[in-house]
Scaffold this active site. Structure first.
Site, PDB file in Angstrom:
ATOM      1  N   GLY A 102       0.706  -1.782  -0.133  1.00  0.00           N
ATOM      2  CA  GLY A 102       0.304   0.323  -0.052  1.00  0.00           C
ATOM      3  C   GLY A 102       0.940   1.511  -0.362  1.00  0.00           C
ATOM      4  N   CYS A 103       0.314   2.525   0.623  1.00  0.00           N
ATOM      5  CA  CYS A 103       1.139   3.835   0.596  1.00  0.00           C
ATOM      6  C   CYS A 103       2.432   4.044   1.261  1.00  0.00           C
ATOM      7  CB  CYS A 103      -0.172   4.481   1.211  1.00  0.00           C
ATOM      8  SG  CYS A 103       1.216   5.985   1.123  1.00  0.00           S
ATOM      9  N   PHE A 104       3.634   3.538   0.727  1.00  0.00           N
ATOM     10  CA  PHE A 104       4.466   3.275   1.370  1.00  0.00           C
ATOM     11  C   PHE A 104       4.694   4.555   2.693  1.00  0.00           C
ATOM     12  CE2 PHE A 104       6.504   5.917  -2.994  1.00  0.00           C
ATOM     13  CZ  PHE A 104       5.786   7.542  -2.040  1.00  0.00           C
ATOM     14  N   TRP A 105       3.971   5.507   2.732  1.00  0.00           N
ATOM     15  CA  TRP A 105       4.513   6.397   3.306  1.00  0.00           C
ATOM     16  C   TRP A 105       4.105   5.427   4.964  1.00  0.00           C
ATOM     17  CZ3 TRP A 105       0.721  10.546   2.477  1.00  0.00           C
ATOM     18  CH2 TRP A 105       0.799  11.527   1.265  1.00  0.00           C
TER      19      TRP A 105
END
Length: 234
Positions: A62-65
Site C-alpha cells: 500500500g502507501c509507502f508512507w
C-alpha cells in the site's frame, strides 16, 4: 491522489475517511484481531544469520508512507527509504506511479541488522500490522496496481523464507482469505522523491496519516512491544 490533492480536498474527505477507521483497522489485523489472538505466528522457517553486518529487504504494502513509518520503529532496522520497484527507471516517479501507468509498486527499502532482527521477523511485522495481504491491488481506499502487496526478493534465502511463511499462514487459515502477496525477484529499487521520505513524521496532522498510518504504529507497539522503538528523524 494523496500529496497531489489540495488540503481543501483532504479536509472534505476527512470525515469519510474517519468513518472508515474501523473498517481500515479490520483490514490491517484481519481475522487475527477479530479472534483476539494477538500477533500472527512467527515463521517456522527463518534466515540463517550470516557474516554481513547489514542486509536489505524491500516490501510493498500500500502507501509507502505507512510502510516506512512502521519499519522505522522496528529495533534492528537501521535505515528505510520510500521508493518504487517493479518497473523501469524512466517511470520511477510519483506522477506516473500514482496514475498507475507503470509496473511499479510503492515500496520501502529496509536496511537491517540480521543479528538484531531477522528477515522472518520483518515479514511477521509486514503481515501483521503493515497491511492486509489478502487485498488484491489495493489497501483500503487506495486502489490500483501501485498499491499491491509484494515482496521483492534479493536472495534465494529470502525467497525460501517468504514462500514458506505464506504457505504456513495460508495453511493455518490465519486470515479469512488467501494471501495474494506477490513474490518477485528484486531487479531494482528507485528512491522516491525527497518529500515522500519520512512523510508521516513531517506531516503528523495530515488526515490521511491520522486515519491510515497512526493505527499501524499503535499496532506495532501493542503487538510487538519487544521490537518497538521510538523513531527520531535525523
Amino acid at each position: 491522489m494523496r500529496s497531489g490533492a489540495s488540503w481543501i480536498y483532504l479536509s472534505l474527505v476527512f470525515l469519510a475517511l474517519l468513518a472508515g477507521v474501523l473498517w481500515m483497522g479490520r483490514t490491517k489485523m484481519a481475522s487475527v484481531a477479530e479472534a483476539g489472538r494477538g500477533p500472527i505466528p512467527a515463521p517456522a522457517v527463518d534466515e540463517h544469520v550470516s557474516a554481513p553486518a547489514t542486509e536489505t529487504a524491500v516490501f510493498a504494502g500500500g502507501c509507502f508512507w505507512g510502510v516506512q513509518s512502521v519499519f522505522q520503529r522496528v529495533k534492528g532496522v537501521t535505515a528505510t527509504t520510500a521508493g518504487y520497484s517493479g518497473g523501469t527507471k524512466e517511470t520511477a516517479n510519483y506522477r506516473d506511479v500514482s496514475a498507475h501507468r507503470t509496473q511499479h509498486a510503492e515500496a520501502v527499502k529496509i536496511v537491517y541488522d540480521p543479528s538484531k532482527v531477522s528477515y522472518g521477523t520483518l515479514l511477521r511485522v509486514f503481515f501483521s500490522v503493515v497491511h492486509d495481504p489478502t487485498q488484491l491491488n489495493r489497501q483500503g481506499n487506495d486502489i490500483g496496481e501501485s498499491y499491491r502487496s509484494a515482496i521483492f526478493l534479493s536472495t534465494p534465502e529470502q525467497q525460501k523464507v517468504a514462500a514458506a511463511y505464506i504457505a504456513q499462514l495460508d495453511e493455518a487459515h490465519t486470515f479469512p482469505k488467501k494471501i495474494v502477496t506477490q513474490l518477485v525477484p528484486l531487479e531494482a529499487f528507485y528512491d522516491g522523491e525527497d518529500y515522500h521520505q519520512d512523510y508521516a513524521e513531517k506531516n503528523p496532522h495530515n488526515p490521511y496519516i491520522q486515519v491510515c498510518d497512526v493505527p499501524k504504529i499503535a499496532g506495532l507497539k501493542q503487538q510487538f512491544p519487544e521490537l518497538f522503538q521510538e523513531y527520531e528523524r535525523k
